[in-house]
Design an enzyme around this catalytic site. Sequence first.
Site, PDB file in Angstrom:
ATOM      1  N   ASN A   9       0.874  -1.173   0.000  1.00  0.00           N
ATOM      2  CA  ASN A   9       0.000   0.000   0.000  1.00  0.00           C
ATOM      3  C   ASN A   9       0.909   1.220   0.000  1.00  0.00           C
ATOM      4  O   ASN A   9       1.364   1.672   1.050  1.00  0.00           O
ATOM      5  CB  ASN A   9      -0.896  -0.054   1.246  1.00  0.00           C
ATOM      6  CG  ASN A   9      -1.786   1.159   1.399  1.00  0.00           C
ATOM      7  OD1 ASN A   9      -1.665   2.128   0.663  1.00  0.00           O
ATOM      8  ND2 ASN A   9      -2.677   1.106   2.372  1.00  0.00           N
ATOM      9  N   ARG A  94      -2.756  -1.684  -3.363  1.00  0.00           N
ATOM     10  CA  ARG A  94      -3.774  -0.636  -3.347  1.00  0.00           C
ATOM     11  C   ARG A  94      -3.403   0.337  -4.472  1.00  0.00           C
ATOM     12  O   ARG A  94      -2.273   0.819  -4.547  1.00  0.00           O
ATOM     13  CB  ARG A  94      -3.737   0.109  -2.007  1.00  0.00           C
ATOM     14  CG  ARG A  94      -4.608   1.329  -2.003  1.00  0.00           C
ATOM     15  CD  ARG A  94      -4.381   2.162  -0.762  1.00  0.00           C
ATOM     16  NE  ARG A  94      -5.116   3.409  -0.846  1.00  0.00           N
ATOM     17  CZ  ARG A  94      -4.778   4.502  -0.167  1.00  0.00           C
ATOM     18  NH1 ARG A  94      -3.740   4.502   0.622  1.00  0.00           N
ATOM     19  NH2 ARG A  94      -5.493   5.593  -0.293  1.00  0.00           N
ATOM     20  N   HIS A 182     -10.404   6.456  -1.007  1.00  0.00           N
ATOM     21  CA  HIS A 182     -10.355   5.744   0.285  1.00  0.00           C
ATOM     22  C   HIS A 182     -11.335   4.575   0.314  1.00  0.00           C
ATOM     23  O   HIS A 182     -11.765   4.136   1.383  1.00  0.00           O
ATOM     24  CB  HIS A 182     -10.664   6.691   1.479  1.00  0.00           C
ATOM     25  CG  HIS A 182      -9.583   7.692   1.743  1.00  0.00           C
ATOM     26  ND1 HIS A 182      -9.838   9.003   2.066  1.00  0.00           N
ATOM     27  CD2 HIS A 182      -8.228   7.562   1.717  1.00  0.00           C
ATOM     28  CE1 HIS A 182      -8.683   9.649   2.231  1.00  0.00           C
ATOM     29  NE2 HIS A 182      -7.702   8.802   2.023  1.00  0.00           N
ATOM     30  N   ARG A 242      -3.337  19.092   1.585  1.00  0.00           N
ATOM     31  CA  ARG A 242      -4.264  19.383   0.473  1.00  0.00           C
ATOM     32  C   ARG A 242      -5.370  20.311   0.976  1.00  0.00           C
ATOM     33  O   ARG A 242      -5.808  20.190   2.125  1.00  0.00           O
ATOM     34  CB  ARG A 242      -4.883  18.090  -0.043  1.00  0.00           C
ATOM     35  CG  ARG A 242      -3.996  17.318  -1.001  1.00  0.00           C
ATOM     36  CD  ARG A 242      -4.549  15.938  -1.310  1.00  0.00           C
ATOM     37  NE  ARG A 242      -3.965  14.910  -0.466  1.00  0.00           N
ATOM     38  CZ  ARG A 242      -4.386  13.664  -0.377  1.00  0.00           C
ATOM     39  NH1 ARG A 242      -5.423  13.271  -1.091  1.00  0.00           N
ATOM     40  NH2 ARG A 242      -3.804  12.801   0.412  1.00  0.00           N
ATOM     41  N   GLU A 380      -6.781  -1.435   5.156  1.00  0.00           N
ATOM     42  CA  GLU A 380      -6.935  -1.546   3.696  1.00  0.00           C
ATOM     43  C   GLU A 380      -6.274  -2.810   3.170  1.00  0.00           C
ATOM     44  O   GLU A 380      -6.737  -3.400   2.188  1.00  0.00           O
ATOM     45  CB  GLU A 380      -6.316  -0.308   3.032  1.00  0.00           C
ATOM     46  CG  GLU A 380      -7.090   0.971   3.337  1.00  0.00           C
ATOM     47  CD  GLU A 380      -6.258   2.225   3.225  1.00  0.00           C
ATOM     48  OE1 GLU A 380      -5.064   2.195   3.596  1.00  0.00           O
ATOM     49  OE2 GLU A 380      -6.799   3.250   2.772  1.00  0.00           O
TER      50      GLU A 380
END
Length: 414
Positions: A9, A94, A182, A242, A380
């Site tokens: 990931n 991912r 996500h 961000r 994840e």
Amino acid sequence: MKGVFLILNAGSSSLKFAVHEAGSPVTPPLLRGKISGLGTTPVFSAQDNSGADIDPGALAALEPDSNHETLIADLLPWLASRIRGQPLVAVGHRVVHGGQHFDAPVLISPEVLRQLDTFVPLAPLHQPHNLAAIRAVAKWQPAIPQIACFDTSFHRSQNRLAELFALPRDLTNAGVVRYGFHGLSYEYIASILPDHLGERASGRMIVAHLGNGSSICALKDRKSAATSMGFTALDGLMMGCRCGTLDPGVILYLMQAKGMTAPVIEALLYTQSGLLGVSGISNDMHVLQDSDSPHAKEAIDLYCYRAACGLAGLLPSIGGLDGIVFTAGIGENSALVRRLICGHLSWLGISLNDDANDRNATAIGSTQSKVPVLVLPTNEEVIVARACHALLPDGRAQRPQEQYENTAQIDTGQ
Ligand code: AMP
């Protein structure tokens, strides 16, 4: 044992990894770990299946400012030495952006990789790292099948209205829509919700994934109904560096009145804004919480206010609220952030048990709270491991040629 799946990931500021047993319903990982602090001071940590720390060996001292490519090149031999004697069946990744057509995990072929390259401009902070990890593995072990799992796939169930921008229809038809991200994290949380909420888990849930990248997803029947990120992972909540939702007029102003070019604006919005930009100190919530600076406090306050606005803004998509889940680095660990966000939502009847919140307990809602409020660690990598198991159920790798023949049939619509 039939071998193992390696899960990678490669995020913007960390590289997480896990090793799962292949050929059986997914059980806890045999080992998992991460390299955090990418781009500054990388720090390696890994734990075995009992939770005990594993000796990092040569990875104890990583070069400052190492990039994803060098770190992956260093990590792969270390992982190989840890899984000695157990054949590596596949590597699962991912991948942030799968566009409109990759709505499920796929075996990666050269053609799939070429398609994924075309999404780099839609996720410039993440997609290149995800693809670099795939290429590093292909160079290391060319015959190993690789599987991509997309952050966008989970949101293909979004309401039509939640997906649309108010732009001319030909742009919508050309794929300028709200993809959402996500998704692997939300899919994991959706999968464990019944363990915590029983039948209520299928109701109207809000999941707040608050990490260096932050977003919110509204779930109904444990499927995504709407989410705060849009065409890119820049939209929605304020994040580590961000900006989140921004009046598009600001961008026009920066171009026309300030003469800023697209690459300069891109760097501003993706890497110099958010907590970092507002505080002028750090993108790291932990650092800001420990700071006395009024700018750090204002950055945290703005982050929480915007998160509460984002959360409330998704409620029309599900028509109410049956529960809230906080997850990811900030959501799982910052009692302050959860308290400030829930404070903005008290008019919805939400209130916290301060003691439980301070302990990062699983259930943090007060007995008066109209809906449960949970803190659930995300994972994840488990979702990627499940996809590897689904695509290679007998735990045996297909030959790469077969793999390429299978994936060549995917219609990417490009
Ligand atoms: P993630 O991207 O999910 O790894 O989350 C990274 C973010 O979680 C960073 O902003 C960290 O500062 C934040 N974080 C991790 N632990 C804590 C903590 N104990 N208190 C506050 N923020 C934390």
